[in-house]
Each structure stands twice: as C-alpha cells, then as structure tokens.
Write a protein that holds these residues in place. Sequence first.
Motif, short mmCIF file in Angstrom:
data_model
loop_
_atom_site.label_atom_id
_atom_site.label_comp_id
_atom_site.label_asym_id
_atom_site.label_seq_id
_atom_site.Cartn_x
_atom_site.Cartn_y
_atom_site.Cartn_z
N ARG B 71 -44.63 -48.11 -54.42
CA ARG B 71 -43.95 -48.98 -53.70
C ARG B 71 -44.93 -49.68 -52.94
O ARG B 71 -44.91 -50.91 -52.27
CB ARG B 71 -43.01 -48.29 -52.82
CG ARG B 71 -41.62 -48.19 -53.93
CD ARG B 71 -40.43 -47.27 -53.06
NE ARG B 71 -40.50 -45.97 -53.47
CZ ARG B 71 -39.47 -45.26 -52.99
NH1 ARG B 71 -38.45 -45.45 -52.49
NH2 ARG B 71 -39.41 -43.86 -53.53
N ILE B 72 -45.88 -49.14 -52.26
CA ILE B 72 -47.05 -49.54 -51.38
C ILE B 72 -48.09 -50.49 -52.13
O ILE B 72 -48.11 -51.41 -51.51
CB ILE B 72 -48.00 -48.40 -51.05
CG1 ILE B 72 -47.06 -47.53 -50.11
CG2 ILE B 72 -49.12 -48.87 -50.51
CD1 ILE B 72 -47.74 -46.21 -49.71
N ILE B 73 -48.24 -50.41 -53.49
CA ILE B 73 -48.65 -51.32 -54.22
C ILE B 73 -48.04 -52.55 -54.34
O ILE B 73 -48.49 -53.73 -54.07
CB ILE B 73 -49.14 -50.68 -55.58
CG1 ILE B 73 -50.22 -49.54 -55.57
CG2 ILE B 73 -49.61 -51.68 -56.53
CD1 ILE B 73 -50.27 -48.76 -57.00
N ASN B 76 -48.16 -54.69 -51.20
CA ASN B 76 -49.14 -55.60 -51.13
C ASN B 76 -49.06 -56.59 -52.23
O ASN B 76 -49.50 -57.85 -51.51
CB ASN B 76 -50.37 -54.63 -51.50
CG ASN B 76 -51.87 -55.31 -50.96
OD1 ASN B 76 -52.00 -55.84 -49.85
ND2 ASN B 76 -52.40 -55.82 -52.27
N THR B 77 -48.67 -56.40 -53.29
CA THR B 77 -48.42 -57.56 -54.34
C THR B 77 -47.72 -58.49 -53.72
O THR B 77 -47.76 -59.82 -53.84
CB THR B 77 -47.89 -56.83 -55.75
OG1 THR B 77 -48.74 -55.88 -56.09
CG2 THR B 77 -47.88 -58.05 -56.60
N LYS B 78 -46.66 -58.14 -53.11
CA LYS B 78 -45.69 -59.14 -52.53
C LYS B 78 -46.00 -59.94 -51.52
O LYS B 78 -45.57 -61.16 -51.34
CB LYS B 78 -44.29 -58.42 -52.40
CG LYS B 78 -43.00 -59.10 -51.55
CD LYS B 78 -41.62 -58.58 -51.90
CE LYS B 78 -40.66 -59.52 -51.38
NZ LYS B 78 -39.29 -58.91 -51.18
N LEU B 108 -58.55 -42.04 -56.76
CA LEU B 108 -57.06 -42.51 -56.72
C LEU B 108 -57.05 -44.03 -56.31
O LEU B 108 -56.26 -44.68 -57.29
CB LEU B 108 -56.27 -41.92 -55.33
CG LEU B 108 -54.81 -42.16 -55.47
CD1 LEU B 108 -54.17 -41.38 -56.35
CD2 LEU B 108 -54.33 -42.27 -53.89
N ALA B 109 -57.76 -44.73 -55.84
CA ALA B 109 -57.65 -46.00 -55.63
C ALA B 109 -58.19 -46.71 -56.85
O ALA B 109 -57.51 -47.76 -57.29
CB ALA B 109 -58.82 -46.52 -54.45
N PHE B 116 -56.01 -53.24 -52.12
CA PHE B 116 -56.01 -53.25 -50.66
C PHE B 116 -56.81 -52.41 -50.28
O PHE B 116 -57.27 -51.25 -50.89
CB PHE B 116 -54.45 -53.03 -50.29
CG PHE B 116 -53.77 -51.91 -50.88
CD1 PHE B 116 -53.89 -50.53 -50.33
CD2 PHE B 116 -53.11 -52.08 -51.79
CE1 PHE B 116 -53.42 -49.65 -50.84
CE2 PHE B 116 -52.41 -51.10 -52.42
CZ PHE B 116 -52.46 -49.90 -51.89
N PRO B 117 -57.33 -52.37 -49.08
CA PRO B 117 -58.38 -51.30 -48.59
C PRO B 117 -57.76 -50.02 -48.42
O PRO B 117 -56.38 -49.75 -47.99
CB PRO B 117 -58.80 -51.77 -47.42
CG PRO B 117 -57.80 -52.95 -46.80
CD PRO B 117 -57.31 -53.61 -48.01
N TYR B 118 -58.55 -48.80 -48.71
CA TYR B 118 -57.97 -47.77 -48.49
C TYR B 118 -58.76 -47.09 -47.81
O TYR B 118 -60.04 -46.42 -48.23
CB TYR B 118 -57.77 -46.60 -49.84
CG TYR B 118 -56.97 -45.38 -49.91
CD1 TYR B 118 -56.37 -45.11 -48.84
CD2 TYR B 118 -57.36 -44.46 -50.92
CE1 TYR B 118 -55.75 -43.82 -48.98
CE2 TYR B 118 -56.70 -43.28 -50.98
CZ TYR B 118 -55.79 -42.74 -49.72
OH TYR B 118 -55.18 -41.59 -49.63
N LEU B 119 -58.59 -46.76 -46.28
CA LEU B 119 -59.74 -46.33 -45.45
C LEU B 119 -59.75 -44.95 -44.76
O LEU B 119 -58.65 -44.33 -44.90
CB LEU B 119 -59.56 -47.24 -44.05
CG LEU B 119 -59.37 -48.77 -44.40
CD1 LEU B 119 -59.33 -49.67 -43.26
CD2 LEU B 119 -60.65 -49.39 -44.98
N VAL B 120 -60.74 -44.40 -44.89
CA VAL B 120 -60.88 -43.09 -44.11
C VAL B 120 -61.14 -42.71 -42.64
O VAL B 120 -61.92 -43.50 -42.12
CB VAL B 120 -61.89 -42.22 -45.01
CG1 VAL B 120 -63.38 -42.88 -44.61
CG2 VAL B 120 -62.09 -40.84 -44.34
#
Lengths: 159, 198
Positions: B71-73, B76-78, B108-109, B116-120
């Motif tokens: 749903r998160i992916i 971002n697509t939407k 995972l990314a 989209f960015p996956y930040l730490v």
Amino acid sequence: MKFIRISVVLFVFALPASAQRIPQIKLKELQQLLTTPREKVQVINFWATWCAPCVKELPLFEKLKADNQHVEITLVSMDYDLDPDPAKVERFATRKNLQNKVLILAETDPNSWIDKVDKNWSGALPATIVINTKTGKRKLVQKELHEGDLEKLITEVSN
Amino acid sequence: MKKLFVVLLALIAVAASPVKQGFEVGDTATDFKLKNVDGKTVSLADYKDAKGYIVIFDCNTCPYSKAYNQRIIDLNTKYAASGVPVIAINANDPNVSSGDSFEEMVKLAKQKGYKFPYLVDETQEVAKAYGATNTPHVFVLSKDLKVTYIGAIDDNSRKADAVSKRYVEDAVDALLQGKAAPTTKTKAIGCGIKWKSA
C-alpha cells in the motif's frame, strides 16, 4: 495386559494439554475493567504474539502474579486486528503456560476505540496500564518494561 | 533592574516548561538530512517541484509494516507523479531489532523495488522531532512543510481490499486541491518504534 494399560495411561498424560480457550471481549468489557472499582490494583497489559518486546516482558507479569496477591493482572491480546483467528493466541498461551488471565480484544477499526482505552495511548505495542480503580489514579507506559518497573508503578497508583 | 528580573523570570519559565515532543496538525515540520539506502543523503528540500510529502516512519520487521508494504508502494506510484512523493524513514535501533539494520533496509528496498527513498534515522532525532510512535506512522506535509495529517494509512490493517476510509489518500487529494484534510488525525494499533535504551 496390565503393562499395556499403564502405557496407555502414561501416554495420555504425556500428551500436551490442549490449547486453552481464551475469551474474546469487546471494548465495553475492557472499559469496565478500567473503571469498575475494585479492591486490587489492576495491571492491564496490551500485547500481541507478533510483538517481540511484548513477548520479552511477559515473564515480568507472570512473576508479579506469583509475588503480589494484591494486584489483578490481565493480558489483553491485540492480535485480532491482523488475525481474527484466536488459535495462535491460544497456542501461544498454552506453550508459554501463562498463569495470568488472557483476553482477546475482538474489535476492528482501532482508530474508533484507542482513545476510549486511554487518550494518551498512541496504539503502539507493548502498552501497560496500571490503575487504582477506587481513585482513578492510573499510569500508562508505552514501551517495554524492565525488572522493577511494575512494582514502582503499583506503588505510585496505590498512594 | 526590575525589567531584567522579569526577563529572567520569563526565561526560567520557558526553561522549566516541558519540551513538547512531536508535531501537531497545523505545525510546520522540520526538514532533515538522512542517509538513503543508495548511500546518498536526502532532504525534503531536494524535491524542488514537490507539492507536498508523504513522510512515513516505517521499518523492515513490523508485521504492520509488512501488511502495509504494498500500500505504501502504491501511494508513491499514485502521488509521486503529481508532486507528492513518499519519503520512508526507519528509526528502529538495529541493536534492538537486528532485522532493521542498514544492510537489511538496502535488501528490502531492492527486493520490493522502492522508487522512493528509504532513509535511516540513526540518531532517532527525526522520529522524536516528528513525534512518531508506531510503524507505519504517516505525516502528510504541504510543500511548505505544514503538517496536514498524522496517523494511519487507512482503517483496515488486515485487508487492503476491505478498507473503507483511505485517510492518507484523502489527505493528499485534499492537499492537491488546496483544501484541508477531511480527517486530520487517526490512531492505529502497531509496533512501537524500537528506541535506543537510554
């Protein structure tokens, strides 16, 4: 023949106890637990089988039950939100041989009821409420508990 | 002299008042500089043409994060093309949750093909500044970083096809139309962020 009979009896006893049945409750019953005045301080822990820090802190509640007769402990499982089948919770409680009372909160749409449990609760697990129902004095902890924390909270609501 | 005394008193009062943790709807959020899974540093200010942001505190390991991953992916697509990208941030302490190490985040990314960015958030300062508590925990921001929505993605964690209220989509649609979010704050059951032990 006698030997066989004894073997059968032994076999039956060696079988693991069937998973205990765990009652499913609604929000109203949970609210009653938080508000009905009782002699003993109520310790209510919100947990789930999938929540590692919850599972880690469960022994603290089991120890508290053994040590302190003046409190009443309820472990409220929040598993229902992701998995409405109680089997996993029942197997877990049996495997861990939980002595405390375990309940499953069988409600959907948490946004509609989290504030009614405690308006300061974010909904994150684990969470524990220690409450003196006679005075309404309560403490909410929204993180994993450590040795000694529960005793401190109980003292705080008792005074 | 009297004036000085008043100023001093005021200073003491400010210092003594508890520091408010976290943003509320209507507050202006702060930008950040965090390391992405590709090794580069990302800030909201990097998105020159953004019309807003969907900042999501998320992680690798929480079953709720897993339930919401697709749903998160999809969010971002939407919305990325309309100028409202997803910015995911993992604040979990890998010493508490080893599955949330930077290496596991990179995996995972890649595996999920994050666009989209996956930040730490290594110091957990950003999560604390925002007042994030759960994963996933969403903050919808306007282009000038006004917080317009805080909370859950929707009202059904278990089943994406049984959702009746799409809180984040509604908030972003409203943002794009220059309107206020119909629902501004929600709560959800979820995994607590794995804080470093003090």
